[in-house]
Each structure stands twice: as structure tokens, then as C-alpha cells.
Design a protein around this motif. Structure first.
Motif, short mmCIF file in Angstrom:
data_model
loop_
_atom_site.label_atom_id
_atom_site.label_comp_id
_atom_site.label_asym_id
_atom_site.label_seq_id
_atom_site.Cartn_x
_atom_site.Cartn_y
_atom_site.Cartn_z
N ARG A 64 -42.92 18.20 6.18
CA ARG A 64 -42.49 19.39 6.91
C ARG A 64 -40.99 19.61 6.76
N ASN A 65 -40.56 20.82 7.06
CA ASN A 65 -39.16 21.17 6.98
C ASN A 65 -38.34 20.25 7.89
N GLY B 178 -40.21 28.25 10.10
CA GLY B 178 -39.44 27.00 10.11
C GLY B 178 -38.40 26.87 11.20
N ALA C 285 -43.51 26.72 5.04
CA ALA C 285 -43.35 28.13 5.39
C ALA C 285 -44.12 29.03 4.42
#
Length: 639
Positions: free
Chosen positions: A346-347, A137, A184
């Protein structure tokens, strides 16, 4: 191979293992499961030499390198990528020896060391460390940030990356997914599948265990029982044994009857049809696994909300972010009782930002947010664990929240969350992370919310508590919005998946099993339209003015991409040339005649050229990674 023979192990007065036997062969990936306090972490400490057996033997091949994640990341101002590279002990040892040989002018030893460096892939170490950081990440621009600049959760990711960077024969991982988001977790899952060494993994994430492990080691009754297959196989095998117990059978039948009654009541009702199908899927799994968890100490339910207005909350054209900079825009959505929403993305895409807007913890930058008059929000986030009063007890927290209830009522309620007897009276400061998370959930559920917002609720929760939470959520009559890296919890409790991506919140076109493929495609895609085509139009779709703005952004992104792509191709050509030149130099260095006294000048010239080429290759790889990140960012600016 790793062997335990007639092993007994104590921690203080508690006997954790007695007469335990185990054989783990090289390359096996074993999941270690069992209730909290049964000795899983103590077994790891034993293998690391931090504890000693009270009886029996621990046999580990002397040549094996053992790797594990340090519990505490040291305070240091070293750049993150250098901290990760330190995990490759052999690389650092060779680099140090090279520096000493160069200082002495010892060309022969330098040549030997450079050959060893090549053999261990030392020239690719920087790229390998970057890939680890990116998978966990971190953005390329974060690699040079000092370790001390990261929060505790991100420092744990750095510690994990450092461990994976090392060369190990035995890898010990204790809850590695606790501080990770779903993206992740999926990346780590792939990395561990490809890992060639022996793995012992403690985890409460059943999907993660299913994907990674081929055997499950269950700690039960001070014994170690090794089951073939992944976690689902373990559950089935243990269920078959426990199903013979009448009490387990009766409890299972009650739960199945409860789910069947829901399905029969709502199968034909259009607004409940998807939920009925979700319960049927849960039922199929419950019939296999329920007896395996008959000894769970947790059993609770979400009380009926006092009111269920429709809608509970409506957003129209909402933008949200920080410092006047939007993270998500044009969000139009209506939440009603019975909605079950899982958030993907997503992060850093804005999942937590979206949750905070719904919770009222973040004011919209623009747009309209219309809550029902009787809206009652229950919001779980990790920062709320830190807001518990450390000197107060679980009972004290609950009494302050519900002063009219009797002490016995409160104690009975806390018992369903594992706080029975003296556990309800102890100070919160002495509780583990999982126990604090259970207490926050207990306080939240006691409020009887009609909108439940859960942002990573399963961090530190064990498998039994996760199962109890999933069962309680299935009966919740309000609306649920969930962010979780626990895919099993998402599967059982979510009827709708929303994707937070490129500033938009829209339905995900697929199910949870399609998400890893979407992530891979999103990472590899060079066409901004690809991901947009994966999303179907909804009421969240921007209006005409927004669409014109998005088209302008897409045109600007394509303009920006053209020089970046040209630079990417030029860098790839340069990388090929440098790699070819380095290979030629290394071929020349293999000539034995080069190490004679009369060839010393030629040797030093080649070594210097090799150093320069390797340095330029590493720098070019770094630039190539940055250019690729810039291309990805330009693409993500389009939606």
C-alpha cells in the motif's frame, strides 16, 4: 450522442486529423490511443471548446456536462476536502443560494432549496469527497491540510478527486494514472467501471485500458479508427491486419525464436525454471500482439554486465526509515543475478524506502548490508528526471557519461530510445515528461548495471516504449527490483512478488491478479491475523526476539482496539438515529400546509432542526471515519 463528422484539425502547421468520423453513444467507455503527437490531447481540447475544427462538425448534446482534470491546480490555502467539494458545482450553487435565502428570511425558497439539496445527495457530499480522497491515497487526517502544502504529484491527485466529485455526462481523462501508485490505480479502475456517463480515456496502461474500456479509438494516419472491445482486443484486431506485412512477420519470428531459444536452454535448469515459464507466458502473448507494434520507434537492449557476482547484495536484519523512525524492519534478503522481483504494498508502506536502501541512497538504521565488490547499481526514480541539465542535449548528457565513445555510436544508441536526428541535439528543457524519462533510462542502461532498481519507470512513457522496455528487461542478466503501477510490465518481467506491509518485506502468496482481492481484504479486515496468514514464512521472517516483540505489539493493538470498537458501535447507533430523525423532518417538510403564513414559525423551527441534525450527522460521519482510520492504524502496527 457525441459525433464528429468529416472533421479536420490542425495544430500550427501540422494536420492532425483529416476527414475523421466518429460516433460515441451515451454510457460508452472509449480508450483513446496512438503515438505521441498524433493529436489525442488536441482532440480533448476540441471537445472542451479550447480549439476549433478546421473543417467538419463536432456535435455534443447541449445538455451534457463535460468534466476534465485541470492541468494546473490553482495555488490556494483552502483545505483539501473543500477544494474537492468545489468540484460539485451544483452543490456549491445550492449552498450559496441557501445562504442568501436564509439572510433574506425567505423560508419558502429555503424549503425548495433544501429539497433540491436532498435530491442531489448534498448531505452525503462530505462523505463522498472523503471516500474519493481515501481511494486516491489520502489519509483522513490529511483532508484539512491546505492544497498548497502538497507536492505536485499529490496536487494532481486532488485535481482528479475534484473532477470525479462533479456530476458529468462526458468525462475526459488524460493519463489519470501517471501520478498514482498501484493501489490508487486499482481503486480508480473500480470507480470508472461504475461510472454511468460517457468516458473518453487517454492512457498508456494497457491493463487499466483492458479493465475500463469497451471500445478503443486509435488515431492513425490522420484518421480515427474505432475498434470494438478492450485494448487487448484492439491489439489482436490490428495485429491480424498488420501480420500480412512481410516485414512485421519477419520481426515477430525473430523475437519468438529468441524467446524459444532461452526457454529451450534453461527449461531443465532448476535456477532458471521460473524464468523459462515467465518467457513462455510472454511468448503466448507475443505471438498475438507483436505485429501490432511493428511500427514502434523504440528498440534497445540491456548490454551484458561486466561481472555477475553471487550474491550481488545481501541484507540481514535491516531496518530503514527517516529521523530514526523505522518504516521497514527485520529485512533479510539476498539478491543474485537472474532475480526478478516486483514490489507490492500500500501507499506509504515502504516500497521506495526499500529501493533506496538497495540503491545506497539511504543508510540502514540497523542491521547489515553487504554489497559485492563489483556491484554496479542502476537506479531509476522520478527525482532523477529533475536532475537532468535543462540546457544540455541528450547527446551531451551521453557524451559526458561515455566520453570515449564516438559521436556516431552515441547517436545510434540514442536512436533506439527515439532520439534520432535533431532530437538528439535539442535542449532537455524542451522535452516532454515522457522524453525525459526515456533519456534517464537511456543513461542508466548505458552504465551496464548488474542490479537494476526501477521505481515507477513507466510514468509518462507511451505504450510503445513500455513494450520495448519490457522486452529489454526480459533479456537482462542481472537482478531486477521493480515498483510499478503498470501491471503488464510487472507480469512480463517479475518472477517473484514481494509484499511490503506492516514494516516487513516478505513474499506475496499469490499472483498479481490476487493483489486487488488482498487489498480489499486488507481494507475490510478487522482481524490483524488475517493478512499475516496470507504470507508464507521465508528467510525474511524475524528471529525469536523479533517475534516476541511482534506478539507484544499485537497484544497492545488488541487492547487499543477494544475502546475504539466500542466507540465505533456507539457512533454507528448515533448515525442511524440521526438519519431517522432527518428523514422524519424531511417528511414533515413535504406537508404543503407548512408553507402557509400562519405556519411560518413551525417551518423555521423545522428548518433549523434540519440544519442542526444535518450538521451533527456530517460531524458524526467524520468522527466515524477517523475512528475507522485509528482502528486500521492499530491493526497495521501488528505483523
Amino acid at each position: 450522442m457525441l459525433q464528429l463528422q468529416a472533421l479536420s484539425l490542425r495544430r500550427g502547421p501540422h494536420l492532425l486529423l483529416e476527414g475523421a468520423n466518429l460516433t460515441v453513444y451515451p454510457g460508452q467507455k472509449v480508450g483513446l490511443v496512438g503515438p505521441n503527437g498524433c493529436g489525442k490531447s488536441s482532440l480533448f481540447a476540441l471537445l472542451l471548446g479550447e480549439l476549433h475544427a478546421d473543417a467538419g462538425e463536432v456535435i455534443i448534446p447541449p445538455a451534457w456536462e463535460i468534466a476534465h482534470v485541470a492541468q494546473h491546480t490553482p495555488r490556494t490555502d483552502r483545505p483539501a476536502i473543500e477544494f474537492v467539494l468545489d468540484g460539485d458545482v451544483e452543490l456549491r450553487r445550492i449552498q450559496l443560494a441557501l445562504a442568501r435565502a436564509e439572510a433574506r428570511g425567505d423560508g419558502v425558497h429555503q424549503g425548495e432549496l433544501l429539497g433540491r439539496l436532498e435530491a442531489i445527495g448534498g448531505y452525503e457530499a462530505q462523505s463522498r469527497a472523503s471516500r474519493l480522497l481515501h481511494g486516491l491515497g489520502f489519509a483522513p487526517r490529511d483532508e484539512q491540510r491546505p492544497v498548497n502544502s502538497y507536492s505536485g504529484g499529490w496536487r494532481m491527485r486532488l485535481a482528479l478527486a475534484r473532477t470525479l466529485m462533479g456530476r458529468s455526462d462526458l468525462l475526459l481523462l488524460d493519463e489519470p494514472t501517471n501520478h498514482l501508485d498501484l493501489d490508487a490505480v486499482i481503486w480508480l479502475e473500480g470507480w470508472l467501471k461504475a461510472y454511468r456517463g460517457t468516458l473518453l480515456l487517454i492512457s498508456h496502461d494497457r491493463d487499466f485500458l483492458d479493465a475500463v474500456t469497451g471500445q478503443v479509438l486509435h488515431v492513425e494516419g490522420r484518421r480515427l479508427n474505432l475498434y470494438p472491445g478492450n485494448y487487448s482486443a484492439f491489439e489482436r484486431q490490428r495485429a491480424e491486419r498488420l501480420a500480412q506485412q512481410q516485414a512485421a512477420h519477419e520481426r515477430q519470428q525473430r523475437e519468438i525464436a529468441h524467446v524459444r531459444s532461452f526457454v529451450e536452454r534453461f527449461r531443465a535448469k532448476a535456477t532458471k525454471a521460473r524464468q523459462a515459464q515467465s518467457r513462455l507466458k510472454a511468448l503466448e502473448r507475443m505471438e498475438l500482439i507483436a505485429p501490432a507494434h511493428v511500427d514502434s520507434p523504440f528498440q534497445f537492449e540491456l548490454g551484458a554486465a561486466e561481472s555477475l557476482p553471487r550474491p550481488l547484495l545481501r541484507l540481514h536484519g535491516v531496518a530503514a526509515g527517516y529521523d530514526e523512525r523505522p518504516v521497514i524492519e527485520g529485512v533479510t534478503i539476498s539478491l543474485s543475478p537472474g532475480d526478478r522481483i516486483g514490489l507490492l504494498g500500500r501507499n506509504g508502506a515502504g516500497k521506495s524506502t526499500f529501493i533506496k536502501i538497495l540503491a545506497g541512497e539511504l543508510a540502514p538504521l540497523s542491521g547489515d548490508l553487504e554489497p559485492a565488490q563489483t556491484l554496479r547499481v542502476g537506479y531509476f526514480a522520478q527525482h532523477q528526471i529533475d536532475q537532468l541539465h535543462p540546457t544540455d542535449s541528450p547527446l551531451g548528457h551521453l557524451r559526458r557519461q561515455d566520453p570515449a565513445a564516438t559521436e556516431q555510436t552515441l547517436r545510434d544508441y540514442l536512436g533506439g530510445f527515439g532520439f534520432d536526428g535533431d532530437r538528439a541535439l535539442g535542449a532537455v528543457a524542451a522535452l516532454s515528461g515522457g522524453e525525459k524519462a526515456r533519456l534517464v533510462l537511456a543513461l542508466l542502461i548505458r552504465q551496464r548495471p548488474n542490479l537494476l532498481l526501477l521505481d515507477e519507470p513507466t510514468n509518462h512513457l507511451d505504450l510503445e516504449m513500455r513494450l520495448a522496455l519490457s522486452e529489454a528487461l526480459q533479456d537482462f542478466d542481472g537482478a531486477l527490483v521493480l515498483v510499478s503501477h503498470d501491471r503488464h510490465l510487472l507480469r512480463l518481467t517479475s518472477d517473484t512478488l514481494l509484499l511490503v506491509d506492516r514494516g516487513a518485506v516478505s513474499p506475496f502468496d499469490g499472483d498479481l491478479d490476487d493483489y486487488p482481492a488482498w487489498l480489499a481484504g486488507r481494507q475490510a479486515s478487522r482481524d490483524p491475523e488475517t493478512t499475516r496468514n496470507m504470507q508464507r514464512p521465508t528467510s525474511c521472517e524475524p528471529g525469536s526476539n523479533d517475534r516476541r516483540q511482534l506478539r507484544r505489539q499485537a497484544a497492545q493493538a488488541r487492547q487499543m482496539l477494544q475502546p475504539l470498537r466500542q466507540q465505533e458501535k456507539a457512533l454507528e447507533r448515533r448515525l442511524e438515529a440521526l438519519a431517522a430523525r432527518r428523514a422524519a423532518i424531511e417528511q414533515a417538510l413535504n406537508d404543503p400546509g407548512l408553507y402557509g403564513t400562519d405556519a411560518k414559525a413551525r417551518l423555521f423551527a423545522l428548518l433549523e432542526e434540519q440544519r442542526e441534525v444535518s450538521a451533527e450527522l456530517e460531524a458524526t460521519e467524520g468522527t466515524w471515519l477517523q475512528v475507522n482510520e485509528a482502528i486500521e492504524q492499530a491493526q497495521s502496527g501488528t505483523s
